[in-house]
Design a protein around this motif. Structure first.
Motif, mmCIF file in Angstrom:
data_model
loop_
_atom_site.group_PDB
_atom_site.id
_atom_site.type_symbol
_atom_site.label_atom_id
_atom_site.label_comp_id
_atom_site.label_asym_id
_atom_site.label_seq_id
_atom_site.Cartn_x
_atom_site.Cartn_y
_atom_site.Cartn_z
ATOM 1 N N GLU A 182 41.681 47.390 45.404
ATOM 2 C CA GLU A 182 40.802 46.851 44.370
ATOM 3 C C GLU A 182 40.559 47.880 43.281
ATOM 4 O OE1 GLU A 182 37.603 46.114 46.960
ATOM 5 O OE2 GLU A 182 38.177 44.032 47.408
ATOM 6 N N LYS A 183 40.437 47.408 42.051
ATOM 7 C CA LYS A 183 40.277 48.311 40.920
ATOM 8 C C LYS A 183 38.834 48.391 40.420
ATOM 9 C CE LYS A 183 44.981 47.886 39.108
ATOM 10 N NZ LYS A 183 45.805 47.625 37.905
ATOM 11 N N SER A 184 38.053 47.369 40.691
ATOM 12 C CA SER A 184 36.673 47.349 40.197
ATOM 13 C C SER A 184 35.780 48.287 41.003
ATOM 14 C CB SER A 184 36.117 45.925 40.245
ATOM 15 O OG SER A 184 36.832 45.076 39.376
ATOM 16 N N ARG A 185 34.691 48.712 40.366
ATOM 17 C CA ARG A 185 33.797 49.687 41.002
ATOM 18 C C ARG A 185 32.481 49.069 41.459
ATOM 19 N NH1 ARG A 185 32.916 54.407 36.861
ATOM 20 N NH2 ARG A 185 31.560 55.060 38.558
ATOM 21 N N TYR A 186 31.995 48.095 40.718
ATOM 22 C CA TYR A 186 30.663 47.556 40.970
ATOM 23 C C TYR A 186 30.729 46.210 41.678
ATOM 24 C CZ TYR A 186 29.731 51.143 37.487
ATOM 25 O OH TYR A 186 29.683 52.335 36.805
ATOM 26 N N GLU A 187 29.645 45.867 42.365
ATOM 27 C CA GLU A 187 29.625 44.651 43.173
ATOM 28 C C GLU A 187 29.928 43.401 42.345
ATOM 29 O OE1 GLU A 187 26.614 42.161 46.140
ATOM 30 O OE2 GLU A 187 26.014 44.103 45.317
ATOM 31 N N HIS A 188 29.308 43.286 41.154
ATOM 32 C CA HIS A 188 29.510 42.078 40.355
ATOM 33 C C HIS A 188 30.934 41.982 39.795
ATOM 34 C CE1 HIS A 188 28.377 45.130 37.389
ATOM 35 N NE2 HIS A 188 28.888 44.362 36.440
ATOM 36 N N THR A 189 31.537 43.134 39.479
ATOM 37 C CA THR A 189 32.923 43.083 38.989
ATOM 38 C C THR A 189 33.901 42.862 40.141
ATOM 39 O OG1 THR A 189 32.968 45.510 39.013
ATOM 40 C CG2 THR A 189 32.537 44.434 36.904
ATOM 41 N N LEU A 190 33.561 43.354 41.324
ATOM 42 C CA LEU A 190 34.404 43.108 42.490
ATOM 43 C C LEU A 190 34.439 41.619 42.836
ATOM 44 C CD1 LEU A 190 33.528 46.086 44.866
ATOM 45 C CD2 LEU A 190 35.812 45.497 44.025
ATOM 46 N N LYS A 191 33.304 40.931 42.698
ATOM 47 C CA LYS A 191 33.264 39.493 42.972
ATOM 48 C C LYS A 191 34.215 38.740 42.051
ATOM 49 C CE LYS A 191 28.557 39.117 44.825
ATOM 50 N NZ LYS A 191 27.186 38.573 44.564
ATOM 51 N N ARG A 192 34.204 39.111 40.767
ATOM 52 C CA ARG A 192 35.103 38.456 39.813
ATOM 53 C C ARG A 192 36.557 38.759 40.161
ATOM 54 N NH1 ARG A 192 32.035 41.221 34.966
ATOM 55 N NH2 ARG A 192 29.940 40.324 35.269
ATOM 56 N N GLU A 193 36.809 40.003 40.535
ATOM 57 C CA GLU A 193 38.174 40.400 40.879
ATOM 58 C C GLU A 193 38.682 39.602 42.072
ATOM 59 O OE1 GLU A 193 40.603 44.527 40.926
ATOM 60 O OE2 GLU A 193 38.791 44.526 42.152
ATOM 61 N N HIS A 194 37.827 39.397 43.074
ATOM 62 C CA HIS A 194 38.224 38.634 44.253
ATOM 63 C C HIS A 194 38.568 37.191 43.884
ATOM 64 C CE1 HIS A 194 35.742 41.562 46.971
ATOM 65 N NE2 HIS A 194 36.895 42.084 46.565
ATOM 66 N N ILE A 195 37.774 36.607 43.000
ATOM 67 C CA ILE A 195 38.013 35.223 42.575
ATOM 68 C C ILE A 195 39.316 35.107 41.795
ATOM 69 C CG2 ILE A 195 37.154 33.409 41.028
ATOM 70 C CD1 ILE A 195 34.322 34.311 41.852
ATOM 71 N N LEU A 196 39.553 36.035 40.884
ATOM 72 C CA LEU A 196 40.783 36.015 40.090
ATOM 73 C C LEU A 196 42.006 36.229 40.970
ATOM 74 C CD1 LEU A 196 39.480 38.077 37.045
ATOM 75 C CD2 LEU A 196 40.104 35.657 37.010
ATOM 76 N N ARG A 197 41.899 37.123 41.926
ATOM 77 C CA ARG A 197 43.026 37.356 42.830
ATOM 78 C C ARG A 197 43.305 36.117 43.685
ATOM 79 N NH1 ARG A 197 43.374 43.547 45.105
ATOM 80 N NH2 ARG A 197 43.559 44.568 43.073
ATOM 81 N N ALA A 198 42.235 35.440 44.084
ATOM 82 C CA ALA A 198 42.407 34.246 44.912
ATOM 83 C C ALA A 198 43.166 33.161 44.158
ATOM 84 C CB ALA A 198 41.040 33.716 45.356
ATOM 85 N N ILE A 199 42.802 32.930 42.899
ATOM 86 C CA ILE A 199 43.430 31.843 42.152
ATOM 87 C C ILE A 199 44.867 32.178 41.749
ATOM 88 C CG2 ILE A 199 42.746 32.503 39.796
ATOM 89 C CD1 ILE A 199 42.027 29.568 39.328
ATOM 90 N N LEU A 200 45.205 33.470 41.701
ATOM 91 C CA LEU A 200 46.565 33.875 41.327
ATOM 92 C C LEU A 200 47.413 34.291 42.524
ATOM 93 C CD1 LEU A 200 45.854 35.905 38.070
ATOM 94 C CD2 LEU A 200 46.556 33.528 38.301
ATOM 95 N N LEU A 201 46.878 34.157 43.718
ATOM 96 C CA LEU A 201 47.603 34.563 44.931
ATOM 97 C C LEU A 201 48.992 33.936 45.049
ATOM 98 C CD1 LEU A 201 47.588 36.124 47.612
ATOM 99 C CD2 LEU A 201 46.478 34.130 48.665
ATOM 100 N N PRO A 202 49.178 32.638 44.727
ATOM 101 C CA PRO A 202 50.524 32.055 44.859
ATOM 102 C C PRO A 202 51.602 32.757 44.041
ATOM 103 C CG PRO A 202 48.892 30.319 44.692
ATOM 104 C CD PRO A 202 48.169 31.603 44.415
ATOM 105 N N LEU A 203 51.210 33.439 42.962
ATOM 106 C CA LEU A 203 52.211 34.118 42.130
ATOM 107 C C LEU A 203 52.781 35.366 42.806
ATOM 108 C CD1 LEU A 203 50.621 33.872 38.563
ATOM 109 C CD2 LEU A 203 52.570 32.583 39.455
ATOM 110 N N LEU A 204 52.052 35.917 43.770
ATOM 111 C CA LEU A 204 52.515 37.153 44.420
ATOM 112 C C LEU A 204 53.870 36.971 45.094
ATOM 113 C CD1 LEU A 204 49.466 38.882 46.145
ATOM 114 C CD2 LEU A 204 50.844 39.746 44.258
ATOM 115 N N LYS A 205 54.102 35.800 45.670
ATOM 116 C CA LYS A 205 55.335 35.613 46.427
ATOM 117 C C LYS A 205 56.579 35.551 45.544
ATOM 118 C CE LYS A 205 54.901 30.547 46.784
ATOM 119 N NZ LYS A 205 53.473 30.269 46.663
ATOM 120 N N PHE A 206 56.365 35.487 44.204
ATOM 121 C CA PHE A 206 57.494 35.434 43.280
ATOM 122 C C PHE A 206 57.788 36.791 42.638
ATOM 123 C CE2 PHE A 206 55.632 31.036 42.875
ATOM 124 C CZ PHE A 206 56.597 30.420 43.651
ATOM 125 N N LYS A 207 57.096 37.845 43.071
ATOM 126 C CA LYS A 207 57.278 39.154 42.456
ATOM 127 C C LYS A 207 58.721 39.654 42.543
ATOM 128 C CE LYS A 207 54.519 42.577 43.103
ATOM 129 N NZ LYS A 207 53.622 43.591 43.715
#
Length: 239
Positions: A182-207
């Protein structure tokens, strides 16, 4: 004056439209509910940052990605029955950022899936004399994350269903289904990062594939979810 959105995938196809033709406006007036009865008034241009990804692009070749400003037409039309004036925007335009939808989602994925920093992305993606501010990228990406975090149950369910359609055991390969640290430092930014990673997870398998076609195919159903966010890009509060 109200706003109307017409589906369009990118700046080039949008700007090639014949906006003076009434056939372009197969829409309903939000004031009187008249359907398809509009007249062209005028247009003006706004600036958006568009992304160019080569068709055969291989993940990690960041020097091949081009992020550049482009003028985009905003059209004014008038309802022939009630006289209400409407502003017509393309669907790739997101209120709250100058990034197109494709540019925003690609930058989010690139940042989260790699070792790129916010400052490095303009250096890699932009022309030497015309760079977007890294703070603009941060605000847009985390603004999207905040909107997803605060979205209603219907949107959250749509996100889960979308991810579920793409996550099949046969497509999960070793090393392609996990994010880096994870790249974020603070709790509120980590929450956003987790949500963004979740919605883009399907793209990982095409790397490890030629990712461009997969990216734009995934962007289509994702567009529907983002269009349901109000606002699509939330303002960030700093304390």
């Amino acid at each position: 004056m109200t706003s109307i959105t017409i589906v369009s995938e990118n700046c080039n196809t949008w700007n090639r439209r014949d906006f003076t033709s009434t056939a372009e406006y197969d829409l309903e007036c939000s004031s009187c509910s008249a359907y398809g009865k509009f007249s062209y008034v005028q247009k003006h241009f706004i600036w958006c940052w568009e992304i160019d990804i080569p068709v055969d692009w291989q993940y990690g070749k960041w020097e091949q990605i081009k992020l550049y400003p482009m003028q985009v037409a905003v059209v004014f039309i008038k309802c022939d029955l009630c006289g209400e004036i409407h502003r017509v925007y393309p669907s790739f335009y997101l209120k709250g950022t100058t990034l197109t939808r494709a540019a925003l989602i690609f930058i989010t994925f690139a940042y989260e899936s790699s070792d790129l920093t916010w400052r490095a992305i303009p250096e890699k993606f932009c022309d030497a004399v015309n760079k977007i501010a890294h703070s603009t990228l941060f605000k847009a990406v985390h603004g999207l994350g905040k909107s997803l975090e605060e979205s209603n149950k219907k949107t959250r369910t749509a996100v889960e269903e979308l991810i579920g359609r793409y996550q099949t055991p046969t497509l999960v390969e070793e090393g392609s289904s996990t994010w880096p640290a994870e790249k974020s430092r603070y709790e509120h930014t980590l929450k956003r990062e987790h949500i963004l990673r979740a919605i883009l997870l399907p793209l990982l398998k095409f790397k490890h594939d030629t990712i461009t076609s997969h990216f734009f195919n995934y962007l289509r159903p994702l567009r529907t979810i983002i269009s349901g966010l109000s606002p699509p890009i939330s303002k960030l509060a700093y304390r």
